[in-house]
Scaffold this motif. Structure first.
Motif, PDB file in Angstrom:
ATOM      1  N   ASP A 179       0.387   2.268   5.869  1.00  0.00           N
ATOM      2  CA  ASP A 179      -0.912   1.767   6.303  1.00  0.00           C
ATOM      3  C   ASP A 179      -1.901   1.713   5.144  1.00  0.00           C
ATOM      4  O   ASP A 179      -1.501   1.692   3.970  1.00  0.00           O
TER       5      ASP A 179
ATOM      6  N   CYS B 161      -0.526   0.988  10.252  1.00  0.00           N
ATOM      7  CA  CYS B 161       0.896   0.745  10.521  1.00  0.00           C
ATOM      8  C   CYS B 161       1.741   1.955  10.118  1.00  0.00           C
ATOM      9  O   CYS B 161       1.778   2.330   8.941  1.00  0.00           O
TER      10      CYS B 161
ATOM     11  N   GLY C 220       0.129  -2.598   6.537  1.00  0.00           N
ATOM     12  CA  GLY C 220      -0.967  -3.141   7.323  1.00  0.00           C
ATOM     13  C   GLY C 220      -1.839  -2.050   7.886  1.00  0.00           C
ATOM     14  O   GLY C 220      -1.533  -0.855   7.785  1.00  0.00           O
TER      15      GLY C 220
ATOM     16  N   SER D  23       2.271  -9.545   6.431  1.00  0.00           N
ATOM     17  CA  SER D  23       1.650  -8.221   6.369  1.00  0.00           C
ATOM     18  C   SER D  23       0.223  -8.345   5.857  1.00  0.00           C
ATOM     19  O   SER D  23      -0.107  -9.281   5.129  1.00  0.00           O
TER      20      SER D  23
ATOM     21  N   HIS E 269       0.538   3.470  16.552  1.00  0.00           N
ATOM     22  CA  HIS E 269      -0.124   3.310  15.259  1.00  0.00           C
ATOM     23  C   HIS E 269       0.080   4.582  14.439  1.00  0.00           C
ATOM     24  O   HIS E 269       0.388   5.653  14.975  1.00  0.00           O
TER      25      HIS E 269
ATOM     26  N   CYS F  45       1.950  -4.737  13.625  1.00  0.00           N
ATOM     27  CA  CYS F  45       2.481  -3.739  12.695  1.00  0.00           C
ATOM     28  C   CYS F  45       4.005  -3.694  12.715  1.00  0.00           C
ATOM     29  O   CYS F  45       4.640  -3.547  11.669  1.00  0.00           O
TER      30      CYS F  45
END
Length: 665
Positions: A444, A473, A470, A426, A482, A493
């Motif tokens: 994220d 993500c 990430g 990650s 996303h 992701c």
């Protein structure tokens, strides 16, 4: 050559041959610099004006190779003289511009900005700015508008070419391969072009900045020099051919200036057209009607003569205006800035560049070049001292504060987490204590923004916070998109978030899972919305089956403001630091609606809304007293994370479920 001015021949102590002066090439420089300046100041007027740099590359390759090839042919080439001339041509204006940029930066930049600037000054003095910018390129990289020395990447590429190219030509000449020079240059240019086009698909930043992937543009000019005699023979077959070739070349350049824009894949094949256009114009010769009547006219020649200092000056002036205002300056201000750039460039050319370019000393011909090189190194030393913080005491106090709020250093990961979870690939991996986590924060970069503020509060309650995630993500199993609603470029992701959620499910010590993510920037289609809902339901069901407490944090307000500008404390500038809460509320409404719909079916899930902490009385501010709550327009700073953290901690350690924050009102 015979028609060189007598004064120029007298200056050249080694009697080295120079290419015949062509006013039309200065006119072509004018086209290049005008397109670049207009693109930077008024991008809508010349959306592809950045191709002016590619035109400069062709011109430079043509003129430099003309000098090198002619001198190696007569045995008069000298590396010392060649690089000495480059120093006297490039360094004087560069030294003045770097001093200006450092002085203004010292007065108006916050410490992280100034530290980055000093690194750019050092890399620019050693002509490695393209590598510095490439190292910075990424998700959290600051806007290019905020980097006063961004434009020096092209100068770095040119100088890197000039270091290697003369060596290559001398070696070929020494090995009697001169007759094969055109084929050799053509092979190199094709290899560079094809390699760059291939890399553009997977790594556009590499394709843009790496010198060996841009070398084909300079080699195009060099190849033109090597084949110029044959080209003249071909063009002389019909008297109208040079005129058509020049017109076609200009047509190609104008086409890309208006057909391309900042989102176009570049360089790749798109760069082929301005390069071919420049080659055509130069190849057409100074007697073609277009070149003689337009490019060689006095206005174009004058602008071409100051093109180098104008290139150096215009971007720092425009960039500092943007930095100080915190937004794109008004049209009138940008017009004044362009006019100021041209005026300063003309003064630099007349008072500095032109007088010093031919200066040598009879007993010590290299003394002037050495002095300029030492001066440039002194600027690098001054920038290094500034970067080390030794000058902080002499800078405005407002610019030194909030240092930790404007850096992502140390926020992405720590050694404890990487050591504990070496198999989870990650981007973000933070673990507060070297023991088993009890609370997992997954998502994220917006989720990661909460970690620094929340981790101490979790530890104070006897727990241990883990953050895994990430860039962009979505915090769900097998995410279909996303987090902000855009389709995946890669499946990175999915692997990272699946692994993080699996750890939360199977680790018996993790009792609470906090999920967070950015609002949907892209409007979801019905199919996309259905897929996202399904992914969330699957995730909630698996976490509930594992007896985990689930908390979902709605996105914090994204403010279209520059927090840096709000802290500069400049008396003549009043940047916008507060916005009406209705705008950020509306921007994330799609996310609120989706989570509210899911919450109706999962009554035991706690939803936390940070809006009432960050926005009060219908207004959202980037500041709290003298502290910045944001690091940019889309991420919380360390102080911002600490500001919101108590709300999250209450949700984590409170026995109640439901909605915390504005949504509860």
């Amino acid at each position: 050559m015979d028609n060189l001015p007598t004064a120029r021949r007298q200056i050249n102590m080694l009697s080295l041959r120079e290419p015949e002066y062509r006013g039309d090439i200065d006119g072509l420089r004018a086209i290049a610099i005008i397109s670049v300046v207009v693109f930077h100041a008024f991008p809508s007027l010349a959306p592809g004006g950045f191709v002016g740099v590619d035109i400069f590359f062709v011109i430079s390759g043509y003129l430099i190779s003309k000098i090198i090839l002619s001198q190696t042919a007569t045995g008069t080439f000298s590396f010392l003289e060649f690089y000495g001339r480059r120093i006297r041509r490039i360094f004087p204006a560069l030294i003045v511009v770097l001093l200006f940029v450092l002085a203004v930066g010292n007065a108006v930049l916050l410490k992280p900005e100034f530290d980055q600037l000093t690194k750019h000054v050092v890399s620019s003095t050693f002509f490695a700015q393209n590598f510095s910018l490439l190292a910075e390129a990424g998700y959290f990289d600051r806007s290019s508008d905020m980097k006063p020395l961004l434009h020096l990447w092209s100068l770095s590429v040119e100088e890197q070419f000039y270091i290697l190219f003369p060596i290559l030509i001398v070696l070929l000449n020494a090995t009697r391969l001169r007759a094969w020079m055109p084929l050799f240059l053509l092979a190199l240019a094709i290899a560079s072009f094809r390699w760059g086009h291939h890399v553009l698909k997977s790594s556009p930043d590499d394709a843009f900045y790496l010198p060996y992937l841009r070398a084909w543009e300079l080699l195009a000019g060099a190849l033109l020099t090597a084949t110029e005699g044959r080209i003249k023979q071909i063009l002389s077959l019909h008297h109208w051919l040079p005129h058509i070739v020049a017109a076609v070349g200009m047509g190609l350049i104008l086409h890309v200036i208006y057909a391309l824009n900042s989102t176009s894949p570049f360089p790749g094949r798109a760069a082929l057209w301005p390069v071919l256009g420049a080659v055509c114009i130069i190849a057409a010769g100074k007697e073609s009607i277009f070149n003689k009547r337009l490019l060689a006219s006095r206005p174009f020649v004058l602008i071409g003569l100051i093109s180098y200092p104008l290139y150096l000056w215009h971007w720092p002036i425009l960039s500092y205006l943007r930095i100080i205002a915190g937004d794109t300056p008004p049209t009138t201000t940008r017009i004044v800035a362009v006019g100021l750039s041209m005026g300063v460039a003309y003064v630099t050319y007349r008072a500095l560049e032109r007088p010093l370019q031919g200066v040598t000393f009879r007993r010590h011909p290299s003394a002037s070049s050495l002095a300029l090189a030492i001066s440039l190194c002194c600027i690098a030393a001054a920038a290094t001292i500034g970067n080390a913080g030794f000058l902080d005491r002499y800078r405005p106090v407002a610019l030194i504060g909030n240092t930790e709020n404007f850096t992502f250093d140390g926020r992405f990961e720590n050694d404890i987490c990487r050591k504990t979870y070496p198999d989870i690939k990650s981007r973000f991996c933070n673990l507060a204590k070297e023991r088993t986590p009890t609370v997992a924060l997954i998502g994220d970069s917006h989720a990661m923004s909460f970690y620094d503020g929340l981790a101490p509060l979790v530890s104070a309650h006897g727990g241990n916070l883990l953050n895994i995630g990430g860039f962009s993500c979505m915090p769900v199993f097998d995410a279909p998109l996303h987090s902000h609603g855009y389709p995946f470029r890669t499946t990175e992701c999915i692997g990272a978030i699946n692994a993080a959620l699996a750890e939360a499910v199977w680790n018996p010590h993790i009792s609470t899972v906090v999920l967070a993510g950015r609002r949907f920037v892209n409007t979801l289609s019905d199919d996309q919305r259905t897929a996202v809902e399904k992914a969330f339901r699957t995730t909630f069901d698996r976490l509930k089956l594992a007896n985990k407490r689930i908390i979902y944090v709605l996105d914090f307000p994204e403010l279209p403001l520059d927090p840096h500008a709000c802290l500069r404390s400049l008396p003549w500038v009043t940047p916008k630091c507060v916005v009406d809460a209705s705008r950020p509320l509306a921007l994330r409404q799609a996310q609120v609606d989706l989570i509210a719909k899911l919450a109706s079916d999962y009554s035991d899930i706690t939803i936390v809304d940070p809006f009432d902490v960050l926005c009060r009385e219908g207004r959202c501010s980037v500041l709290d007293a003298a502290s910045s709550l944001y690091i940019d327009d889309s991420h919380l700073s360390r102080d911002g994370a600490a500001f919101v953290a108590p709300l999250l901690a209450d949700a984590i350690f409170s026995p109640s479920h439901g909605i915390t924050g504005v949504a509860a009102k």
